[in-house]
Motif scaffolding. Structure first.
Motif, short mmCIF file in Angstrom:
data_model
loop_
_atom_site.label_atom_id
_atom_site.label_comp_id
_atom_site.label_asym_id
_atom_site.label_seq_id
_atom_site.Cartn_x
_atom_site.Cartn_y
_atom_site.Cartn_z
N CYS A 156 0.82 -1.22 0.00
CA CYS A 156 0.00 0.00 0.00
C CYS A 156 0.85 1.26 0.00
O CYS A 156 0.32 2.35 0.11
CB CYS A 156 -0.96 0.01 1.19
N SER A 157 2.18 1.12 -0.14
CA SER A 157 3.01 2.33 -0.13
C SER A 157 4.08 2.23 -1.20
O SER A 157 4.30 1.19 -1.80
CB SER A 157 3.65 2.50 1.25
N LEU A 197 3.03 11.85 5.63
CA LEU A 197 1.71 11.67 6.23
C LEU A 197 0.92 10.59 5.50
O LEU A 197 0.26 9.74 6.12
CB LEU A 197 0.95 13.00 6.18
N ALA A 198 1.03 10.59 4.16
CA ALA A 198 0.34 9.57 3.36
C ALA A 198 0.89 8.18 3.70
O ALA A 198 0.13 7.23 3.89
CB ALA A 198 0.51 9.86 1.87
N ASP A 199 2.22 8.08 3.81
CA ASP A 199 2.85 6.79 4.14
C ASP A 199 2.37 6.29 5.50
O ASP A 199 1.97 5.14 5.65
CB ASP A 199 4.37 6.94 4.18
N PRO A 232 6.57 16.46 4.02
CA PRO A 232 5.59 16.16 5.09
C PRO A 232 4.30 15.52 4.55
O PRO A 232 3.77 14.62 5.19
CB PRO A 232 5.33 17.53 5.73
N ALA A 233 3.82 16.00 3.40
CA ALA A 233 2.57 15.44 2.86
C ALA A 233 2.76 13.96 2.49
O ALA A 233 1.92 13.12 2.79
CB ALA A 233 2.11 16.24 1.65
N ALA A 234 3.90 13.65 1.85
CA ALA A 234 4.17 12.27 1.44
C ALA A 234 4.34 11.38 2.66
O ALA A 234 3.85 10.24 2.69
CB ALA A 234 5.42 12.22 0.56
N THR A 243 -0.24 7.07 7.21
CA THR A 243 -1.66 6.67 7.16
C THR A 243 -1.78 5.27 6.57
O THR A 243 -2.54 4.44 7.08
CB THR A 243 -2.46 7.66 6.29
N GLY A 244 -1.03 5.02 5.49
CA GLY A 244 -1.07 3.69 4.86
C GLY A 244 -0.64 2.60 5.82
O GLY A 244 -1.29 1.56 5.93
N MET A 250 -3.22 2.06 8.49
CA MET A 250 -4.40 1.40 7.91
C MET A 250 -4.10 -0.07 7.60
O MET A 250 -5.00 -0.90 7.59
CB MET A 250 -4.87 2.12 6.65
N ALA A 251 -2.83 -0.39 7.32
CA ALA A 251 -2.46 -1.79 7.07
C ALA A 251 -2.78 -2.62 8.31
O ALA A 251 -3.40 -3.68 8.21
CB ALA A 251 -0.99 -1.89 6.70
N SER A 311 -6.70 -2.64 8.76
CA SER A 311 -7.48 -3.42 7.78
C SER A 311 -7.22 -4.91 7.91
O SER A 311 -8.12 -5.71 7.68
CB SER A 311 -7.18 -2.93 6.36
#
Lengths: 192, 170
Positions: free
Chosen positions: B123-124, B152-154, B148-150, B156-157, B160-161, B164
């Motif tokens: 997922c990353s 944060l996305a990582d 920072p945005a990237a 979160t992934g 969530m792993a 989920s």
């Protein structure tokens, strides 16, 4: 980058081996690790080749362009400025579609041309908000079929290598959403 | 249901290619040759980095670093065994593949840790690599808020792993 990583790993390994006073095993570990690397490469080779074959068929069957057409309305709202330039926008849609289908070989060259085209437009020395968002989207994974992770699972004898699909989709969707929201938030904050 | 996603996709893609009067079998074998090339480019990196990673693992580095790494894992709701993967995933795809495969082998490929490792891999992206390629292509030095945005996305992934896998596999 990787040279630095290699040296740091070696120094940390040697230092912790000395500190922990363990049976000085890093020498044996080096050889065992190399063997494991080769084993992993071999165990994923079959699934990797099969999937590269499927990727080739997807590309030739025109699935890439069809997906790009499907994504246009969504991407047009995320990238309103780039959407005005037809060449730039179709490169952008192509890159994100190729990422979605897991066509890494197609995605990177398209992405590089998109970035260069976007940078020409902004003209100034800095980079535009849309270019930032585009790079953030490329650092987050959008892949529909996680072929490498599934190949590793299959190589290790998983009951169903692809049963992680829903979990992967949910996680990557949340990750991409977080990236987009963060980029938008930072863009709004820095504008003021 | 999910068992049929892959076979149906293979069928649909092949049917679409046949509809366009393409030689599906030749395309598959040509693509498989790409796979061999891909493997040849990944394997050397994988072997060298797995050497360093295994030395690091057996030296006891991760148990020494556990007091620092464990809280980061707990914050993301992940088992602390996944700390090495958390560190290496954004930096190197080959090393992450090696570390992930090792975690799946040691804790069981269908265990919670094994599955979470697989989802984290899938997922990353290799964030640092992707950033340096595209920033280099744009020819800019200041990356503004991309990092920072990237990141944060990582994160979160990864979080969530963990969530989920618990959600879908109990």
């Amino acid at each position: 980058m990787l040279s630095a990583l290699w040296i740091i790993f070696l120094i940390c390994a040697l230092a912790s081996d000395l500190i922990s006073g363990a049976p000085y095993c890093v020498g044996t570990a080096a050889l065992a690790g190399a063997a494991r690397g080769a084993e992993i490469a071999l165990s994923i080779s079959g699934a990797l080749c099969l999937w590269s074959g499927v990727n080739r068929v997807m590309e030739q069957a025109g699935l890439l362009s069809r997906l790009a057409a499907l994504l246009r309305p969504v991407l047009g709202r995320l990238f309103p400025v780039s959407a005005c330039d037809e060449t730039c926008f179709s490169l952008l849609c192509g890159n994100l579609s190729a990422n979605l289908l897991g066509l890494g070989n197609a995605a990177t060259p398209l992405g590089i041309r998109t970035v260069q085209r976007m940078q020409q437009h902004s003209g100034s020395a800095g980079i535009s908000d849309e270019l930032c968002l585009f790079i953030v989207l490329n650092t987050a994974s959008l892949q529909l079929i996680p072929s490498t992770a599934a190949a590793v699972r299959a190589g290790l004898g998983a009951v169903n290598a692809f049963d992680i699909l829903p979990a992967v989709w949910l996680s990557s969707a949340c990750s991409v959403l977080a990236g987009v929201l963060a980029a938008r938030f930072f863009a709004a904050v820095t504008r003021r | 249901m999910i068992e049929f996603v892959i076979p149906l996709m293979l069928l649909a893609v092949s049917a679409a290619a046949l509809h366009r009067k393409l030689d599906v079998f030749t395309l598959l074998t040509e693509g498989a040759q790409d796979g061999v090339r891909l493997l040849a480019s990944v394997a050397p990196t994988l072997i060298i980095l797995m050497t360093a990673v295994t030395m690091l693992q057996r030296s006891g580095f991760f148990s020494l670093a556990a007091p620092v790494l464990a809280p980061a894992c707990h914050l993301l709701g992940l088992p602390e065994e996944l700390a090495p993967l958390l560190l290496i995933r954004p930096v190197s795809a080959s090393a992450a593949l090696g570390v992930g495969a090792e975690l799946m082998r040691v804790y069981g490929v269908d265990s919670r840790i094994g599955r979470t490792a697989a989802v984290m891999l899938a997922c990353s992206e290799t964030t640092f690599y992707a950033m340096s390629v595209y920033l280099g292509a744009a020819g800019v030095r200041r990356s503004r808020y991309i990092f920072p945005a990237a990141l944060l996305a990582d994160l979160t992934g990864y979080a969530m792993a963990g969530i989920s896998v618990r959600l879908f596999f109990g």
